[in-house]
Design an enzyme around this catalytic site. Structure first.
Site, PDB file in Angstrom:
ATOM      1  N   ASP A  34       0.818  -1.229   0.000  1.00  0.00           N
ATOM      2  CA  ASP A  34       0.000   0.000   0.000  1.00  0.00           C
ATOM      3  C   ASP A  34       0.848   1.275   0.000  1.00  0.00           C
ATOM      4  O   ASP A  34       0.592   2.186  -0.772  1.00  0.00           O
ATOM      5  CB  ASP A  34      -1.074  -0.006   1.109  1.00  0.00           C
ATOM      6  CG  ASP A  34      -0.562  -0.222   2.517  1.00  0.00           C
ATOM      7  OD1 ASP A  34       0.656  -0.434   2.698  1.00  0.00           O
ATOM      8  OD2 ASP A  34      -1.394  -0.152   3.453  1.00  0.00           O
ATOM      9  N   GLY A 134      -4.330  -8.847  14.826  1.00  0.00           N
ATOM     10  CA  GLY A 134      -3.862  -8.268  13.580  1.00  0.00           C
ATOM     11  C   GLY A 134      -5.006  -7.994  12.625  1.00  0.00           C
ATOM     12  O   GLY A 134      -4.853  -8.094  11.410  1.00  0.00           O
ATOM     13  N   SER A 138      -6.945  -0.764  15.227  1.00  0.00           N
ATOM     14  CA  SER A 138      -6.601   0.669  15.267  1.00  0.00           C
ATOM     15  C   SER A 138      -7.344   1.442  14.169  1.00  0.00           C
ATOM     16  O   SER A 138      -7.906   2.508  14.430  1.00  0.00           O
ATOM     17  CB  SER A 138      -5.095   0.873  15.154  1.00  0.00           C
ATOM     18  OG  SER A 138      -4.584   0.109  14.111  1.00  0.00           O
ATOM     19  N   GLU A 170      -3.150   8.523  11.742  1.00  0.00           N
ATOM     20  CA  GLU A 170      -2.197   7.473  12.133  1.00  0.00           C
ATOM     21  C   GLU A 170      -0.759   7.858  11.753  1.00  0.00           C
ATOM     22  O   GLU A 170       0.168   7.673  12.521  1.00  0.00           O
ATOM     23  CB  GLU A 170      -2.592   6.133  11.500  1.00  0.00           C
ATOM     24  CG  GLU A 170      -1.738   5.005  12.004  1.00  0.00           C
ATOM     25  CD  GLU A 170      -2.488   3.701  12.221  1.00  0.00           C
ATOM     26  OE1 GLU A 170      -3.728   3.677  12.139  1.00  0.00           O
ATOM     27  OE2 GLU A 170      -1.809   2.694  12.480  1.00  0.00           O
ATOM     28  N   ASP A 182      -5.698  -0.541   5.650  1.00  0.00           N
ATOM     29  CA  ASP A 182      -6.562  -0.837   6.798  1.00  0.00           C
ATOM     30  C   ASP A 182      -7.802   0.053   6.808  1.00  0.00           C
ATOM     31  O   ASP A 182      -8.934  -0.422   6.916  1.00  0.00           O
ATOM     32  CB  ASP A 182      -5.792  -0.646   8.116  1.00  0.00           C
ATOM     33  CG  ASP A 182      -4.522  -1.472   8.156  1.00  0.00           C
ATOM     34  OD1 ASP A 182      -4.418  -2.419   7.358  1.00  0.00           O
ATOM     35  OD2 ASP A 182      -3.638  -1.164   8.979  1.00  0.00           O
TER      36      ASP A 182
HETATM   37  C1  GLA Z   1      -0.148  -2.940   8.356  1.00  0.00           C
HETATM   38  C2  GLA Z   1      -0.342  -1.505   7.876  1.00  0.00           C
HETATM   39  C3  GLA Z   1      -0.912  -1.478   6.460  1.00  0.00           C
HETATM   40  C4  GLA Z   1      -0.087  -2.353   5.503  1.00  0.00           C
HETATM   41  C5  GLA Z   1       0.160  -3.731   6.114  1.00  0.00           C
HETATM   42  C6  GLA Z   1       1.133  -4.550   5.322  1.00  0.00           C
HETATM   43  O1  GLA Z   1      -1.384  -3.584   8.489  1.00  0.00           O
HETATM   44  O2  GLA Z   1      -1.184  -0.809   8.757  1.00  0.00           O
HETATM   45  O3  GLA Z   1      -0.984  -0.152   5.993  1.00  0.00           O
HETATM   46  O4  GLA Z   1       1.107  -1.716   5.167  1.00  0.00           O
HETATM   47  O5  GLA Z   1       0.662  -3.647   7.454  1.00  0.00           O
HETATM   48  O6  GLA Z   1       0.649  -4.814   4.063  1.00  0.00           O
END
Ligand code: GLA
Length: 408
Positions: A34, A134, A138, A170, A182
């Site tokens: 991203d 995960g 957030s 963020e 995200d």
């Molecule tokens: C975390 C970050 C995202 C992305 C992923 C890896 O989740 O918050 O923005 O970079 O790692 O793909």
């Protein structure tokens, strides 16, 4: 009091209260693409964070101070950490108030855009998202905060701007150089569909998954102490490859704009070369996966791209660990798993598995047992449905958690 009378009374009391929901997300494919200008596939899950907002004018119901500028943040997940702040002085917090930085960052971004409530308020959060798995609680916290504060301020934002604002909170307030995956997935989720994000153009669309598929999370529970700094290191390494590459190919804007041949023509230290290979090949996998879904190719073929993604994260991006490698290998070997890979930032966290309905709870349990045999530790698993994204909610439909009990 009958139930109908009770509901009537509750409706009256709560008519100025605001309520929002934002789901967690699973990174389906596109690891660390991203912030490199790539395209990614995410899935909003059927669990997330709810945020109730009570305007200042009604705080007396709750016994809160009448200071016009005072606001408070309370989360059921962090019991003894109710935070009280002042609208004129938004400052980064640490320790038990660390969780509030996602909300404070959003509040500050709203203030910068003159979209924040002019008077104090109380925000109360509840979550049915498993923690530390995960699933980006957030981003869900940011979006739920933002949607509730906008309602309190009687303002509106396009979904795309909502995503940008929360990501900026963020990046600039929390201090993590994350990309848009995200927040974008949590905002643009759709039932039975993936979210496809073009991170360069910041464009969002949806993509149907084949029917009869399921998505599972196997959580190692490992949270590397340095996970944020390791993420930032990977981010810096990618930026360094880009800068070195731009000296030879000045027209390139992002690392995903390079071909493998172009990358190979650069003189790079081993670690940087590996980061570059991962990013460029991962981008190809996302494109192939997307095309395959559109053309309705055999899901088993497509699942192989997920397995390859894990190997690349592990070998080239070096953001895996033995526990994630073990889970991914076990799952990818299972006949009813289409594909599995580490999901999210890595360095611990979880493996996601895309399966057909033939993969059952007993199969999940057998994976957990194999893990316990190897690492002497019991881990948890969850199964999720691709779900709708963040939005306003009706308080009367609140889930039966303690948040709703507090007001009943
Ligand atoms: C975390 C970050 C995202 C992305 C992923 C890896 O989740 O918050 O923005 O970079 O790692 O793909």
């Amino acid at each position: 009091m009958t139930k109908a009378e009770y509901l009537e009374a509750f409706k009256k009391t709560s008519q100025n209260w605001c309520f929002s929901f934002a789901p967690g997300r699973i990174e389906f494919l596109g690891n660390h693409l991203d912030y490199n200008g790539g395209t990614v596939l995410g899935m909003a899950v059927n669990a997330g964070i709810y945020c109730l907002g009570v305007p200042h004018s009604e705080n007396h119901h709750l016994g809160i101070s009448q200071d016009q500028n005072q606001f408070s943040l309370f989360s059921e997940s962090f019991e003894d950490s109710e935070f009280v702040g002042n609208l004129d002085k938004i400052e980064k917090q640490s320790g038990k108030y660390g969780w509030t930085n996602y909300c404070l960052g959003v509040l500050q971004q709203l203030q910068n855009r003159e979209l924040s409530p002019k008077e104090g308020f109380r925000l109360i959060f509840t979550s049915n998202l498993p923690t530390s798995v995960g699933l980006s609680s957030s981003a869900a916290l940011e979006l739920a905060t933002c949607l509730t504060l906008l309602q309190l301020a009687e303002k509106n934002l396009e979904k795309k701007e909502l995503v940008t604002l929360c990501r900026e909170a963020e990046n600039h307030f929390v201090g993590l150089p994350c990309g848009i995956l995200d927040q974008g997935t949590s905002a643009f989720g759709k039932k039975d569909q993936l979210v496809y994000i073009d991170c360069k153009k910041e464009e969002f669309s949806n993509l149907a998954l084949p029917s009869d598929t399921r998505v599972w999370i196997f959580n190692t529970g490992i949270k590397h102490d340095l996970v944020d700094s390791l993420y930032s290191t990977r981010h810096e390494e990618c930026m360094e490859v880009l800068q070195r590459g731009q000296k030879v190919y000045p027209a390139k804007e992002y690392l995903t704009d390079f071909t493998l041949e172009e990358l190979n023509s650069l003189t790079l230290p081993e670690n940087l070369k590996k980061r570059g290979i991962h990013v460029i090949e991962e981008q190809t996998r996302v494109s192939l996966f997307r095309e395959g879904l559109i053309k309705k190719l055999n899901p088993e073929k497509l699942g192989k791209l997920l397995a390859d993604s894990h190997v690349s994260s592990s070998m080239h991006f070096e953001n895996s660990c033995p526990e994630l490698d073990f889970l991914s290998e076990m799952l990818n070997r299972h006949p009813n798993v289409l594909g599995a890979r580490l999901t999210g930032g890595g360095f611990g966290g979880a493996v996601m598995a895309w399966t057909q309905s033939k993969f059952l709870q007993d199969d999940a349990e057998s994976i957990v047992q194999a893990y316990a045999g190897k690492f002497n530790q019991t881990i948890d698993w969850h199964q999720f449905e691709p779900s709708d994204g963040a939005g306003k909610e009706n308080l009367l439909d609140a889930p039966p958690t303690r948040l709703s009990e507090m007001h009943r």
